[in-house]
Design an enzyme around this catalytic site. Structure first.
Site, short mmCIF file in Angstrom:
data_model
loop_
_atom_site.label_atom_id
_atom_site.label_comp_id
_atom_site.label_asym_id
_atom_site.label_seq_id
_atom_site.Cartn_x
_atom_site.Cartn_y
_atom_site.Cartn_z
N ALA A 8 5.16 -27.03 12.24
CA ALA A 8 5.56 -25.60 12.73
C ALA A 8 5.87 -25.73 14.23
O ALA A 8 5.87 -26.76 14.77
CB ALA A 8 4.16 -24.72 12.53
N GLY B 127 3.12 -28.99 9.02
CA GLY B 127 4.00 -28.06 8.10
C GLY B 127 5.07 -28.96 7.49
O GLY B 127 5.58 -28.94 6.44
N GLU C 42 3.37 -30.89 4.69
CA GLU C 42 3.15 -30.09 3.81
C GLU C 42 4.48 -29.75 3.08
O GLU C 42 4.19 -29.74 1.86
CB GLU C 42 2.63 -28.83 4.43
CG GLU C 42 1.04 -29.09 4.84
CD GLU C 42 0.55 -27.81 5.48
OE1 GLU C 42 1.34 -27.01 6.56
OE2 GLU C 42 -0.71 -27.27 4.93
N GLU D 39 -3.06 -30.85 12.53
CA GLU D 39 -3.31 -29.35 13.09
C GLU D 39 -4.75 -29.33 13.67
O GLU D 39 -4.75 -28.22 14.46
CB GLU D 39 -3.35 -28.35 11.71
CG GLU D 39 -1.97 -28.04 11.24
CD GLU D 39 -1.42 -29.16 10.13
OE1 GLU D 39 -1.88 -30.34 10.28
OE2 GLU D 39 -0.41 -28.72 9.44
N1 CAA Z 1 6.66 -27.25 17.97
C1 CAA Z 1 7.43 -26.89 19.08
N2 CAA Z 1 7.63 -27.83 19.96
C2 CAA Z 1 7.44 -29.09 19.62
C3 CAA Z 1 6.79 -29.42 18.60
C4 CAA Z 1 6.24 -28.30 17.69
N3 CAA Z 1 5.70 -28.88 16.42
N4 CAA Z 1 6.54 -30.96 18.50
C5 CAA Z 1 7.16 -31.20 19.63
N5 CAA Z 1 7.75 -30.27 20.38
C6 CAA Z 1 8.50 -30.32 21.72
C7 CAA Z 1 7.75 -30.90 22.76
O1 CAA Z 1 7.13 -29.96 23.31
C8 CAA Z 1 8.83 -31.56 23.64
O2 CAA Z 1 9.51 -30.47 24.15
P1 CAA Z 1 10.09 -30.74 25.94
O3 CAA Z 1 10.90 -32.04 25.62
O4 CAA Z 1 10.74 -29.70 26.11
O5 CAA Z 1 8.90 -31.23 26.51
C9 CAA Z 1 9.68 -32.17 22.42
O6 CAA Z 1 9.50 -31.35 21.26
C10 CAA Z 1 9.56 -33.75 22.27
O7 CAA Z 1 8.22 -33.83 22.03
P2 CAA Z 1 7.38 -35.38 22.58
O8 CAA Z 1 7.61 -35.46 23.69
O9 CAA Z 1 5.89 -35.17 21.84
O10 CAA Z 1 8.27 -36.39 21.67
P3 CAA Z 1 7.55 -37.72 20.90
O11 CAA Z 1 8.86 -38.21 20.60
O12 CAA Z 1 6.93 -38.32 22.08
O13 CAA Z 1 6.70 -37.17 19.72
C11 CAA Z 1 5.98 -35.79 17.74
C12 CAA Z 1 7.13 -36.49 18.73
C13 CAA Z 1 5.22 -37.20 17.27
C14 CAA Z 1 6.62 -35.28 16.76
C15 CAA Z 1 5.25 -35.29 18.75
O14 CAA Z 1 5.96 -34.22 19.39
C16 CAA Z 1 4.24 -34.47 17.91
O15 CAA Z 1 3.10 -34.76 17.80
N6 CAA Z 1 4.42 -33.04 17.74
C17 CAA Z 1 3.32 -32.14 17.21
C18 CAA Z 1 3.27 -32.33 15.71
C19 CAA Z 1 2.41 -31.23 15.33
O16 CAA Z 1 1.18 -30.92 15.90
N7 CAA Z 1 2.55 -30.47 14.11
C20 CAA Z 1 1.81 -29.86 13.58
C21 CAA Z 1 2.15 -28.34 13.95
S1 CAA Z 1 0.96 -27.21 13.20
C22 CAA Z 1 1.57 -27.05 11.63
O17 CAA Z 1 2.50 -27.44 11.35
C23 CAA Z 1 0.99 -26.00 10.84
C24 CAA Z 1 1.44 -25.51 9.79
O18 CAA Z 1 3.02 -25.36 9.81
C25 CAA Z 1 1.21 -24.26 9.12
#
Ligand code: CAA
Ligand code: NAI
Length: 700
Positions: free
Chosen positions: A62, A101, A104, A124
């Site tokens: 998400a 997500g 999912e 999450e």
């Molecule tokens: N939403 C919004 N922004 C996000 C994001 C997300 N899920 N994931 C990453 N970003 C943004 C970061 O803030 C960063 O932005 P800036 O460059 O402006 O700082 C940019 O994307 C790059 O992210 P990273 O520096 O973390 O890049 P990376 O290559 O080191 O890692 C990644 C990539 C493994 C995807 C890591 O970003 C990550 O773990 N992201 C989160 C994943 C996550 O937690 N997903 C679950 C969300 S909850 C959910 O999904 C619930 C649902 O649907 C119902």
């Protein structure tokens, strides 16, 4: 260009998500997916659909920024419901990371194929949430509760190979992924593979359903470090529903549990920390275009407690490292400790034996200082003595490559003075690791007055490469973390003199959410370390000094603020220490009084916040969130409370200011007078967060 494109390759439709940087599922993406899948459904020429992503990763979940806003349809579960209702095979083509997500959605597809380097997971829980769009129901159906529950509770992704083994994906495809996935889809059509919806599976749930006690056992063993957190218990319940109620009923319950967590304080704090961690890697006045220096090889000087752990961190990331000592004996001791640490990890199942050998092979111990000439980055971790450090840096200046980054791991010493002992202070900075350095994720990157931007960028880049969370700080005694820690220690000891006992102080702060209190932590680190430092600075610490004079250095001597039985790390209250404290109070003419938990917590935490405000005012930290990241990753601040500065805003700065004023008057300690910045913000009814809202910096 739209964030979701639909194209056709003969009878196969390809739905391509292109929402850089990580293809997060923002509202437009969900709308685009609904449109693309509806079109593919209605197009009679389409026999199967491939869902793929552009850029560096599959959908990473998400869009976390949307969690602060009211939910907007179509919701992710509606997208997945549509996909499952189409009646044509859908193949998810996963590269990079399919997370939250994103995973999912992949679980809503009929087939999942992945590139060899891909990883899948449900992180999450790390955001204080549970998987809200079917993950808690589909993953157990697909791979069994035994495998699914630990994945959901840890939030850690698994590599493609393990995913294949578990049955979470159907195939690993070599070569360019989308064409290979299209080929896979053609085969599904040609060979008329049955359409299997994950939601309809039951085979892997049946054994656990028959043995509910086994579920409780598994839940207990999978949720160890969850004290104080709401999300893990909610996730356990959600997975239990997969065994107990029909899919749609479980989904309804999960959605409401998700909304509750999303709106709760814990998840807000954890989401804040997610972005704070990423923000910390950006330096306001260093252009994101700054090119870091190349690092192919590292050297660490000193194979003691810190040097060994730092060398392991490099080796763990595949970077060859020389570990340099003064003589064979300390070198052998250092290398032995490293080998022992790795062996323990192998024994616990955390590392394969051949991987241990590979990592050990990357660490080259030596007593020849000349070996630093091969390194692109050198981290010095010798004793904490200025003259020695200056001598070492003088030598480094003579021998190291002209472009090498020269870092010191000093805890307190002046990084600028160390830089001045070379003719290249622009290449010198601090890289302050935390103990144990191979485990702790915090890295304070200490920027000297003359540190060049590309040197800073190199330290940040290498920090991330070795799995640390780098935070840039300025030069001052103790930098950010230890300087604030000192404010806490002074007040902790003051409370002992006024009436509290070590176990009461520690107990209150553990209840607040820290893994241990200041006195147990002192015993663990060794009380002699700070004693020596105090003596060097002409400082005193009533109780701790007396303990050290009596040879009580903490765990290493079996006694400190607490008593430790042989071989045990469990602190036990010691009547001798209680007597010593009571006598000291009497000597100072203090009438002891009971101090309640709330007072203990306030008196430990508010002085830290006050010091944090000074640190911000002096520009030692660039943003309040940097301080929060430091306390969470370096000192065990409970993540669900968001860090000291975040917490301060929640409490309200006005009440903290008033309380600090009372404390200052009571103890006559002017350091407790509210810092000018804190007082100013409180007067204006603002919080620390308001300092940064208009100051977003570019990414490093
Ligand atoms: N939403 C919004 N922004 C996000 C994001 C997300 N899920 N994931 C990453 N970003 C943004 C970061 O803030 C960063 O932005 P800036 O460059 O402006 O700082 C940019 O994307 C790059 O992210 P990273 O520096 O973390 O890049 P990376 O290559 O080191 O890692 C990644 C990539 C493994 C995807 C890591 O970003 C990550 O773990 N992201 C989160 C994943 C996550 O937690 N997903 C679950 C969300 S909850 C959910 O999904 C619930 C649902 O649907 C119902
Ligand atoms: P330590 O005493 O365990 O190790 C220091 C090592 O340096 C010893 O093995 C010693 O033989 C070696 N050494 C001394 N002079 C040397 C030289 N000229 N060349 C090569 N090796 C030399 O000390 P520790 O705890 O590892 O601390 C090292 C540095 O890290 C200090 O500056 C300390 O302040 C800092 N630090 C320590 C932390 C801790 O928790 N121990 C945390 C963060 C930083």
């Amino acid at each position: 260009m739209s964030v979701v494109e639909l194209c056709r390759e003969d009878e196969i439709a390809v739905v391509l998500v292109d929402n850089p940087p990580v293809n997060a599922l923002k509202h437009e993406v969900r709308v685009g997916l609904m449109d693309a899948f509806s079109q593919a459904r209605d197009d009679s020429a389409v026999a199967a659909i491939v869902l793929a992503c552009a850029g560096r990763t599959f959908i990473a979940g998400a869009d976390i920024t949307e969690f602060d806003k009211p939910p907007k349809a179509p919701h992710l579960s509606e997208v997945i419901a549509l996909m499952e209702s189409i009646g044509k095979p859908i193949v998810a083509a996963i590269h990079g990371t399919a997370l939250g997500g994103g995973f999912e959605i992949a679980l809503g597809c009929h087939f999942r194929v992945a590139a060899p380097g891909a990883r899948v997971g449900l992180p999450e829980i790390k955001l204080g949430l549970l998987p809200g769009a079917g993950g808690t129901q589909r993953l157990p159906r697909l791979i069994g509760v035994e495998k699914a529950l630990p994945m959901i509770l840890s939030g850690d992704p698994i590599p493609a190979k393990a995913a294949l083994q578990y049955g979470a994906i159907d195939s690993i495809l070599e070569g360019e992924l989308t064409p290979a996935a299209v080929e896979f889809a053609r085969r599904v059509v040609r060979e008329k593979w049955p359409l299997r919806r994950v939601r309809d599976l039951d085979e892997k749930l049946a054994p656990m359903r028959e043995d509910p006690a086994k579920f409780d056992e598994l839940a207990a063993s999978s949720s160890k470090r969850t004290r104080g957190l709401h999300a893990p218990a909610a996730a356990i319940e959600a997975v239990r529903w997969s065994l107990q109620v029909p899919f749609d009923e479980a989904e309804r319950r999960v959605r409401s549990a998700f909304q509750e967590l999303r709106q709760g304080e814990q998840s807000k704090a954890q989401r804040y920390i997610f972005f704070a961690e990423r923000e910390a890697a950006k330096v306001p006045d260093v252009s994101p275009a700054t090119r870091p220096r190349e690092v192919a090889r590292a050297a660490v000087i000193g194979a003691g407690t810190m040097g060994g752990g730092i060398a392991m961190s490099f080796a763990n990331a595949g970077i060859p490292v020389s570990l340099i000592e003064t003589g064979q004996e300390p070198l052998a001791r250092g290398l032995d400790t490293i080998a022992k640490n790795y062996r323990n990890t192998v024994k616990r199942g955390g590392l394969a034996a051949d991987e241990m050998e590979r990592r050990l092979g990357l660490i080259a111990g030596s007593t020849e200082f000349e070996r630093v000439a091969e390194a692109d980055i050198v981290v010095e971790a010798v004793f904490e003595e200025m003259e020695l450090k200056k001598r070492v840096f003088g030598e480094l200046d003579r021998i190291a490559k002209p472009n090498a980054v020269l870092a010191t791991n000093t805890s307190y010493l002046d990084v600028d003075a160390i830089g001045q002992s070379t003719k290249r202070p622009q290449s010198v900075l601090g890289m302050h690791f935390f103990s144990p350095a191979n485990v702790m994720r915090l890295l304070e990157v200490v920027r000297g007055e003359q540190t060049a931007p590309d040197v800073l960028a190199t330290a940040i880049g290498i920090g991330r490469r070795i799995g640390k969370v780098p935070v840039v700080v300025g030069v001052c005694h103790g930098f950010v973390g230890n300087r604030m820690l000192r404010a806490r220690s002074i007040e902790a000891e003051r409370m002992l003199l006024e009436g509290a006992l070590p176990q009461e102080v520690d107990g209150a702060i553990v209840e607040f959410g820290f893994p241990m209190g200041p006195f147990a932590m002192g015993d663990l680190a060794g009380l002699d370390v700070s004693w020596r430092m105090r003596k060097a600075q002409g400082l005193k610490s009533e109780i701790a000094d007396q303990l050290c004079e009596a040879g009580r250095f903490g765990q290493k001597t079996g006694k400190g603020f607490y008593l430790y039985e042989a071989g045990s790390r469990t602190p036990r209250p010691d009547p001798d220490v209680e007597n010593l404290i009571v006598e000291t109070s009497a000597r100072h003419g203090v009438a002891r009084r009971p101090i309640d938990k709330q007072e203990i917590v306030e008196r430990l935490i508010y002085p830290m916040i006050n010091e944090g405000a000074r640190i911000l005012e002096e520009g030692i930290a660039a943003r309040p969130s940097d301080i929060d990241v430091i306390w969470i990753y370096g000192y065990g601040w409970p993540v669900w409370r968001g860090g000291p500065m975040f917490y301060a805003d929640r409490v309200g700065l006005a009440s903290i200011r008033d309380r600090l004023g009372e404390m200052a008057a009571h103890s006559k300690d002017e350091r407790l007078e509210p810092a000018p910045m804190l007082a100013r913000l409180a007067d204006d009814r603002r919080g620390f967060a308001s300092l940064v809202e208009s100051k977003k910096a570019p990414r490093q």
